[in-house]
Design a protein around this motif. Structure first.
Motif, short mmCIF file in Angstrom:
data_model
loop_
_atom_site.label_atom_id
_atom_site.label_comp_id
_atom_site.label_asym_id
_atom_site.label_seq_id
_atom_site.Cartn_x
_atom_site.Cartn_y
_atom_site.Cartn_z
N ARG A 1 0.84 -1.21 0.00
CA ARG A 1 0.00 0.00 0.00
C ARG A 1 0.87 1.25 0.00
NH1 ARG A 1 -2.72 -2.99 3.90
NH2 ARG A 1 -1.95 -1.63 5.56
N GLN A 2 1.93 1.24 0.80
CA GLN A 2 2.83 2.39 0.88
C GLN A 2 3.52 2.64 -0.47
OE1 GLN A 2 1.76 4.18 3.36
NE2 GLN A 2 3.83 4.64 4.06
N VAL A 3 3.96 1.58 -1.13
CA VAL A 3 4.60 1.73 -2.43
C VAL A 3 3.64 2.41 -3.40
CG1 VAL A 3 5.40 0.46 -4.46
CG2 VAL A 3 6.31 -0.12 -2.20
N GLU A 4 2.42 1.93 -3.46
CA GLU A 4 1.45 2.52 -4.39
C GLU A 4 1.17 3.98 -4.02
OE1 GLU A 4 0.39 1.31 -7.29
OE2 GLU A 4 1.84 -0.24 -6.77
N ARG A 5 1.00 4.25 -2.74
CA ARG A 5 0.73 5.62 -2.29
C ARG A 5 1.89 6.54 -2.64
NH1 ARG A 5 1.50 8.96 1.72
NH2 ARG A 5 2.26 7.94 3.55
N LEU A 6 3.12 6.11 -2.36
CA LEU A 6 4.27 6.98 -2.61
C LEU A 6 4.58 7.12 -4.10
CD1 LEU A 6 6.61 6.25 0.40
CD2 LEU A 6 5.04 8.14 0.03
N ARG A 7 4.30 6.08 -4.88
CA ARG A 7 4.46 6.21 -6.34
C ARG A 7 3.50 7.27 -6.87
NH1 ARG A 7 7.21 2.28 -9.54
NH2 ARG A 7 5.89 2.96 -11.25
N ALA A 8 2.26 7.28 -6.37
CA ALA A 8 1.28 8.28 -6.80
C ALA A 8 1.72 9.68 -6.36
CB ALA A 8 -0.10 7.95 -6.25
N LEU A 9 2.19 9.81 -5.12
CA LEU A 9 2.67 11.10 -4.63
C LEU A 9 3.86 11.58 -5.47
CD1 LEU A 9 2.54 10.61 -0.76
CD2 LEU A 9 1.23 12.27 -2.09
N ALA B 1 11.26 6.80 -6.45
CA ALA B 1 10.57 6.88 -5.16
C ALA B 1 10.35 5.48 -4.58
CB ALA B 1 9.24 7.61 -5.31
N GLU B 2 9.97 4.55 -5.43
CA GLU B 2 9.77 3.17 -4.95
C GLU B 2 11.08 2.56 -4.49
OE1 GLU B 2 8.17 -1.20 -6.45
OE2 GLU B 2 7.67 0.58 -7.63
N ARG B 3 12.13 2.74 -5.24
CA ARG B 3 13.44 2.19 -4.84
C ARG B 3 13.89 2.78 -3.52
NH1 ARG B 3 16.38 2.60 -10.69
NH2 ARG B 3 15.46 0.72 -11.59
N PHE B 4 13.71 4.07 -3.36
CA PHE B 4 14.09 4.74 -2.13
C PHE B 4 13.28 4.20 -0.95
CE2 PHE B 4 13.89 8.49 0.75
CZ PHE B 4 15.25 8.59 1.03
N LEU B 5 11.96 4.06 -1.14
CA LEU B 5 11.11 3.53 -0.08
C LEU B 5 11.51 2.10 0.26
CD1 LEU B 5 8.70 3.75 1.86
CD2 LEU B 5 7.28 2.87 -0.01
N ARG B 6 11.74 1.28 -0.75
CA ARG B 6 12.12 -0.12 -0.49
C ARG B 6 13.43 -0.21 0.27
NH1 ARG B 6 8.52 -3.54 -2.41
NH2 ARG B 6 7.30 -3.02 -4.26
N PHE B 7 14.38 0.68 -0.04
CA PHE B 7 15.63 0.72 0.71
C PHE B 7 15.36 1.03 2.18
CE2 PHE B 7 19.06 3.29 2.51
CZ PHE B 7 20.11 2.38 2.46
#
Length: 110
Positions: free
Chosen positions: A65-73, A84-90
């Motif tokens: 859910r966070q990945v989808e939310r942050l990709r949209a942001l 953004a997704e790579r950064f969040l996953r890190f």
């Protein structure tokens, strides 16, 4: 003799703009470090809560859910969603590692 023609003025103006941009970048970097520090303070508390209640260190559904939310942001903000997704996953990988460490520390010795 110093060159004070248009080319020298342009170079001086470029150097001043470069200095200002770099100062802004330095300020943003400092803010990012402070924000990450606050985020990790909070995730450490979450890790302790999970360990105390025997909850798993990772929550794949929330992460998705966070990945989808942050990709949209990111997309709305003009930031590359892949970045953004790579950064969040890190960050999430690091948080899970911390949660696993906390769980290991909380586990009674055999």
């Amino acid at each position: 003799m110093t060159d004070s023609g248009p080319a020298a003025d342009d170079a001086a103006r470029a150097q001043e703009l470069l200095r200002r941009h770099r100062q802004t970048i330095d300020n943003v970097d400092a803010a990012l470090v402070h924000l990450l520090a606050e985020r990790f303070k909070c995730t450490q508390a979450v890790g302790r809560l999970k360990a105390e209640n025997d909850l798993p260190p990772a929550d794949p559904a929330r992460e998705a859910r966070q990945v989808e939310r942050l990709r949209a942001l990111a997309d709305e903000s003009g930031l590359d969603p892949v970045f953004a997704e790579r950064f969040l996953r890190f960050i999430v990988c690091e948080v899970i590692r911390h949660h696993e460490q906390i769980a290991d520390e909380e586990r009674p010795s055999a």
